[in-house]
Design a protein around this motif. Structure first.
Motif, PDB file in Angstrom:
ATOM      1  N   ALA A 164      54.173  16.155  55.062  1.00  0.00           N
ATOM      2  CA  ALA A 164      52.985  15.640  55.756  1.00  0.00           C
ATOM      3  C   ALA A 164      52.245  16.799  56.409  1.00  0.00           C
ATOM      4  CB  ALA A 164      53.369  14.597  56.801  1.00  0.00           C
ATOM      5  N   VAL A 165      50.908  16.743  56.363  1.00  0.00           N
ATOM      6  CA  VAL A 165      50.043  17.727  57.016  1.00  0.00           C
ATOM      7  C   VAL A 165      48.858  16.973  57.607  1.00  0.00           C
ATOM      8  CG1 VAL A 165      48.630  19.790  56.764  1.00  0.00           C
ATOM      9  CG2 VAL A 165      50.672  19.538  55.373  1.00  0.00           C
ATOM     10  N   SER A 166      48.574  17.175  58.876  1.00  0.00           N
ATOM     11  CA  SER A 166      47.430  16.524  59.511  1.00  0.00           C
ATOM     12  C   SER A 166      46.824  17.448  60.555  1.00  0.00           C
ATOM     13  CB  SER A 166      47.832  15.196  60.156  1.00  0.00           C
ATOM     14  OG  SER A 166      48.788  15.417  61.184  1.00  0.00           O
ATOM     15  N   SER A 167      45.501  17.360  60.714  1.00  0.00           N
ATOM     16  CA  SER A 167      44.774  18.193  61.665  1.00  0.00           C
ATOM     17  C   SER A 167      43.917  17.309  62.562  1.00  0.00           C
ATOM     18  CB  SER A 167      43.888  19.207  60.926  1.00  0.00           C
ATOM     19  OG  SER A 167      43.035  19.888  61.827  1.00  0.00           O
ATOM     20  N   THR A 168      43.650  17.789  63.773  1.00  0.00           N
ATOM     21  CA  THR A 168      42.781  17.043  64.680  1.00  0.00           C
ATOM     22  C   THR A 168      41.311  17.211  64.318  1.00  0.00           C
ATOM     23  OG1 THR A 168      42.856  18.950  66.184  1.00  0.00           O
ATOM     24  CG2 THR A 168      44.391  17.147  66.619  1.00  0.00           C
ATOM     25  N   LEU A 169      40.983  18.155  63.444  1.00  0.00           N
ATOM     26  CA  LEU A 169      39.617  18.317  62.958  1.00  0.00           C
ATOM     27  C   LEU A 169      39.403  17.418  61.736  1.00  0.00           C
ATOM     28  CD1 LEU A 169      39.198  22.198  63.187  1.00  0.00           C
ATOM     29  CD2 LEU A 169      38.482  20.481  64.858  1.00  0.00           C
ATOM     30  N   SER A 170      38.182  16.925  61.596  1.00  0.00           N
ATOM     31  CA  SER A 170      37.895  16.011  60.486  1.00  0.00           C
ATOM     32  C   SER A 170      37.663  16.732  59.165  1.00  0.00           C
ATOM     33  CB  SER A 170      36.656  15.168  60.825  1.00  0.00           C
ATOM     34  OG  SER A 170      35.526  16.006  61.067  1.00  0.00           O
ATOM     35  N   SER A 171      37.418  18.036  59.190  1.00  0.00           N
ATOM     36  CA  SER A 171      37.142  18.777  57.958  1.00  0.00           C
ATOM     37  C   SER A 171      38.418  18.948  57.140  1.00  0.00           C
ATOM     38  CB  SER A 171      36.545  20.145  58.287  1.00  0.00           C
ATOM     39  OG  SER A 171      37.394  20.856  59.167  1.00  0.00           O
ATOM     40  N   PRO A 172      38.298  19.038  55.804  1.00  0.00           N
ATOM     41  CA  PRO A 172      39.490  19.158  54.950  1.00  0.00           C
ATOM     42  C   PRO A 172      40.108  20.549  55.012  1.00  0.00           C
ATOM     43  CG  PRO A 172      37.505  19.280  53.619  1.00  0.00           C
ATOM     44  CD  PRO A 172      37.048  18.953  55.003  1.00  0.00           C
ATOM     45  N   LEU A 173      41.379  20.628  54.607  1.00  0.00           N
ATOM     46  CA  LEU A 173      42.101  21.896  54.523  1.00  0.00           C
ATOM     47  C   LEU A 173      41.960  22.454  53.113  1.00  0.00           C
ATOM     48  CD1 LEU A 173      45.362  20.822  56.345  1.00  0.00           C
ATOM     49  CD2 LEU A 173      43.801  22.553  57.187  1.00  0.00           C
ATOM     50  N   SER A 174      41.710  23.756  53.007  1.00  0.00           N
ATOM     51  CA  SER A 174      41.652  24.410  51.703  1.00  0.00           C
ATOM     52  C   SER A 174      42.694  25.520  51.672  1.00  0.00           C
ATOM     53  CB  SER A 174      40.256  24.982  51.448  1.00  0.00           C
ATOM     54  OG  SER A 174      39.924  25.959  52.416  1.00  0.00           O
ATOM     55  N   GLY A 175      43.542  25.517  50.638  1.00  0.00           N
ATOM     56  CA  GLY A 175      44.608  26.507  50.527  1.00  0.00           C
ATOM     57  C   GLY A 175      45.844  25.883  49.906  1.00  0.00           C
ATOM     58  N   ASP A 176      46.969  26.601  49.976  1.00  0.00           N
ATOM     59  CA  ASP A 176      48.206  26.104  49.375  1.00  0.00           C
ATOM     60  C   ASP A 176      49.065  25.290  50.330  1.00  0.00           C
ATOM     61  OD1 ASP A 176      49.014  28.126  51.023  1.00  0.00           O
ATOM     62  OD2 ASP A 176      49.849  29.401  49.455  1.00  0.00           O
ATOM     63  N   LEU A 177      48.622  25.091  51.567  1.00  0.00           N
ATOM     64  CA  LEU A 177      49.337  24.247  52.519  1.00  0.00           C
ATOM     65  C   LEU A 177      48.914  22.799  52.286  1.00  0.00           C
ATOM     66  CD1 LEU A 177      51.152  23.737  54.946  1.00  0.00           C
ATOM     67  CD2 LEU A 177      49.238  24.340  56.438  1.00  0.00           C
ATOM     68  N   LYS A 178      49.763  22.020  51.629  1.00  0.00           N
ATOM     69  CA  LYS A 178      49.455  20.621  51.327  1.00  0.00           C
ATOM     70  C   LYS A 178      50.756  19.879  51.067  1.00  0.00           C
ATOM     71  CE  LYS A 178      48.465  22.113  46.597  1.00  0.00           C
ATOM     72  NZ  LYS A 178      47.425  22.184  45.555  1.00  0.00           N
ATOM     73  N   VAL A 179      50.663  18.563  51.041  1.00  0.00           N
ATOM     74  CA  VAL A 179      51.839  17.726  50.809  1.00  0.00           C
ATOM     75  C   VAL A 179      52.387  18.006  49.413  1.00  0.00           C
ATOM     76  CG1 VAL A 179      52.671  15.363  50.598  1.00  0.00           C
ATOM     77  CG2 VAL A 179      51.023  15.942  52.380  1.00  0.00           C
ATOM     78  N   GLY A 180      53.707  18.201  49.334  1.00  0.00           N
ATOM     79  CA  GLY A 180      54.357  18.494  48.075  1.00  0.00           C
ATOM     80  C   GLY A 180      54.554  19.969  47.807  1.00  0.00           C
ATOM     81  N   ALA A 181      53.937  20.839  48.614  1.00  0.00           N
ATOM     82  CA  ALA A 181      54.082  22.282  48.415  1.00  0.00           C
ATOM     83  C   ALA A 181      55.484  22.726  48.807  1.00  0.00           C
ATOM     84  CB  ALA A 181      53.048  23.044  49.229  1.00  0.00           C
ATOM     85  N   THR A 182      55.959  23.776  48.156  1.00  0.00           N
ATOM     86  CA  THR A 182      57.286  24.333  48.448  1.00  0.00           C
ATOM     87  C   THR A 182      57.167  25.421  49.500  1.00  0.00           C
ATOM     88  OG1 THR A 182      58.083  23.870  46.210  1.00  0.00           O
ATOM     89  CG2 THR A 182      59.288  25.517  47.480  1.00  0.00           C
ATOM     90  N   LEU A 183      57.939  25.281  50.558  1.00  0.00           N
ATOM     91  CA  LEU A 183      57.974  26.271  51.634  1.00  0.00           C
ATOM     92  C   LEU A 183      59.154  27.195  51.383  1.00  0.00           C
ATOM     93  CD1 LEU A 183      56.689  27.149  54.330  1.00  0.00           C
ATOM     94  CD2 LEU A 183      58.226  25.553  55.483  1.00  0.00           C
ATOM     95  N   GLU A 184      58.852  28.460  51.125  1.00  0.00           N
ATOM     96  CA  GLU A 184      59.915  29.409  50.789  1.00  0.00           C
ATOM     97  C   GLU A 184      60.867  29.611  51.963  1.00  0.00           C
ATOM     98  OE1 GLU A 184      58.507  33.070  49.209  1.00  0.00           O
ATOM     99  OE2 GLU A 184      57.315  32.136  47.625  1.00  0.00           O
ATOM    100  N   ALA A 185      62.057  30.160  51.656  1.00  0.00           N
ATOM    101  CA  ALA A 185      63.079  30.376  52.680  1.00  0.00           C
ATOM    102  C   ALA A 185      62.590  31.354  53.740  1.00  0.00           C
ATOM    103  CB  ALA A 185      64.367  30.888  52.030  1.00  0.00           C
ATOM    104  N   LYS A 186      63.312  31.400  54.843  1.00  0.00           N
ATOM    105  CA  LYS A 186      62.946  32.244  55.975  1.00  0.00           C
ATOM    106  C   LYS A 186      62.732  33.688  55.534  1.00  0.00           C
ATOM    107  CE  LYS A 186      64.463  33.457  60.641  1.00  0.00           C
ATOM    108  NZ  LYS A 186      65.509  33.244  61.665  1.00  0.00           N
ATOM    109  N   GLY A 187      61.610  34.267  55.959  1.00  0.00           N
ATOM    110  CA  GLY A 187      61.263  35.625  55.578  1.00  0.00           C
ATOM    111  C   GLY A 187      60.417  35.713  54.329  1.00  0.00           C
ATOM    112  N   GLY A 188      60.257  34.599  53.599  1.00  0.00           N
ATOM    113  CA  GLY A 188      59.455  34.589  52.380  1.00  0.00           C
ATOM    114  C   GLY A 188      57.983  34.371  52.678  1.00  0.00           C
ATOM    115  N   LYS A 189      57.221  34.137  51.625  1.00  0.00           N
ATOM    116  CA  LYS A 189      55.781  33.934  51.764  1.00  0.00           C
ATOM    117  C   LYS A 189      55.496  32.647  52.524  1.00  0.00           C
ATOM    118  CE  LYS A 189      51.562  33.240  49.058  1.00  0.00           C
ATOM    119  NZ  LYS A 189      51.001  33.051  47.695  1.00  0.00           N
ATOM    120  N   ARG A 190      54.548  32.728  53.456  1.00  0.00           N
ATOM    121  CA  ARG A 190      54.155  31.566  54.228  1.00  0.00           C
ATOM    122  C   ARG A 190      53.011  30.832  53.536  1.00  0.00           C
ATOM    123  NH1 ARG A 190      53.017  33.362  60.244  1.00  0.00           N
ATOM    124  NH2 ARG A 190      51.809  34.979  59.176  1.00  0.00           N
ATOM    125  N   LEU A 191      52.974  29.512  53.703  1.00  0.00           N
ATOM    126  CA  LEU A 191      51.863  28.725  53.209  1.00  0.00           C
ATOM    127  C   LEU A 191      50.677  28.875  54.159  1.00  0.00           C
ATOM    128  CD1 LEU A 191      53.733  25.438  52.195  1.00  0.00           C
ATOM    129  CD2 LEU A 191      53.055  27.327  50.719  1.00  0.00           C
TER     130      LEU A 191
END
Length: 321
Positions: free
Chosen positions: A69-96
């Motif tokens: 789940a990802v939600s923001s208090t702003l009404s504008s949409p998010l653009s990028g690789d941070l979204k539902v279903g994305a894989t979050l790499e292990a600690k120290g890896g690439k951040r979304l």
């Protein structure tokens, strides 16, 4: 001549056996660390009222997670690789990461800029879902977009000024009186809202557990948890404290949370971890760590330490000429 062994070697042998046994038990019985996403955000505000926010999310664990789940208090949409279903790499890896662009109607009034991220970790013995909310911090002032200049300027017409007639004494207007000074309206003081609690849902082989961590500057949380099988339970957590409630794991178990200010009241289902094996007769799965095996291993290691102690006590014969 008979030379007994040094007593210090006996002590070292016993200590070594004890350390090995206790260390093995601690390794297998140590509790799991707190799983959570690690979001952060910065924003800048241009002079034309355009707000640009950059979000980044890391991982607290050494295994990958899924964004649920990802939600923001702003009404504008998010653009990028941070979204539902994305894989979050292990600690120290690439951040979304993600970016938001929002135009303010009044640049002097900054809106609430927060992001909430929920992630899910799957370990062999447990499934953990947890969220974190973070407020963006100001990083500077954005550059306003340049206004395009016209291709061909329009000439400004010249107006001939007419002579101003000299007023006669009868037509002279009296000097206007000085207007009264207006009293400025006091600016209302902004009240800082209480910090939001952090909720965790954990499915183990034998339980579905709900945990709430309430920050010290929060307010008391009262949550009612209603299962589809069994009686409802109430979880009350005061500011600065942590509380949890567990339900026995059975096939098809769902629990619906309800609390003041809680928007998401969908039922949460118990999920069986991968390493939970069903026992004979289709009962509840075998749960937790095999304490009998751990205790038996520790006893064997302690016995080995005792054996070293007995060997150290044996005297050796040495014949000297």
């Amino acid at each position: 001549m008979i030379r007994p062994k040094s007593p210090f070697r006996r002590i070292a042998a016993v200590a070594a056996g004890a350390v090995i046994g206790i260390g093995t038990m601690a390794t297998f019985a140590a509790p799991a660390s707190a799983h959570h996403p690690e979001p952060s955000g910065t924003y800048c505000l241009a002079s034309d009222g355009q707000l640009t926010v950059t979000w980044k999310v890391g991982n607290s664990e050494n295994i990958f997670a899924k964004i649920t789940a990802v939600s923001s208090t702003l009404s504008s949409p998010l653009s990028g690789d941070l979204k539902v279903g994305a894989t979050l790499e292990a600690k120290g890896g690439k951040r979304l990461s993600a970016t938001q662009t929002h135009t303010l109607s009044d640049p002097k009034q900054k809106p609430k800029i927060e992001l909430t991220v929920e992630a899910r970790w799957e370990r062999p013995d447990r499934i953990v879902t947890e969220h974190r909310t973070v407020a963006a911090t100001k990083s500077g002032k954005c550059a306003a977009q340049p206004t395009p200049s016209p291709s061909s300027p329009t000439p400004t017409p010249t107006t001939t000024a007419s002579p101003t007639p000299t007023p006669t004494p009868s037509t002279v207007s009296p000097s206007p009186s000085t207007p009264a000074t207006e009293t400025p309206t006091p600016t209302p003081t902004a009240t800082t809202p209480p910090a939001e609690p952090v909720g965790t849902v954990e499915s183990t082989c034998d339980e579905l557990t709900f945990t709430i961590e309430n920050p010290a500057d929060g307010k008391t949380v009262v949550m009612t948890l209603t299962p589809n099988k069994g009686e409802a339970k109430t979880l009350t957590v005061e500011p600065g404290k942590t509380g949890s409630v567990s339900f026995d794991a059975v096939d098809g178990l769902t629990v619906t949370p309800a609390a003041e200010g809680l928007d998401d009241t969908e039922p949460i289902a118990w999920e069986q971890p991968a390493e939970c094996d069903k026992g004979e007769g289709g009962g509840l799965p075998l749960t937790g760590t095999n304490t009998t095996l751990i205790a038996g291993g520790a006893v064997v290691l302690l016995a080995a330490g005792a054996g070293l102690f007995l060997v150290a006590r044996r005297r050796r014969l040495r014949f000297t000429a």
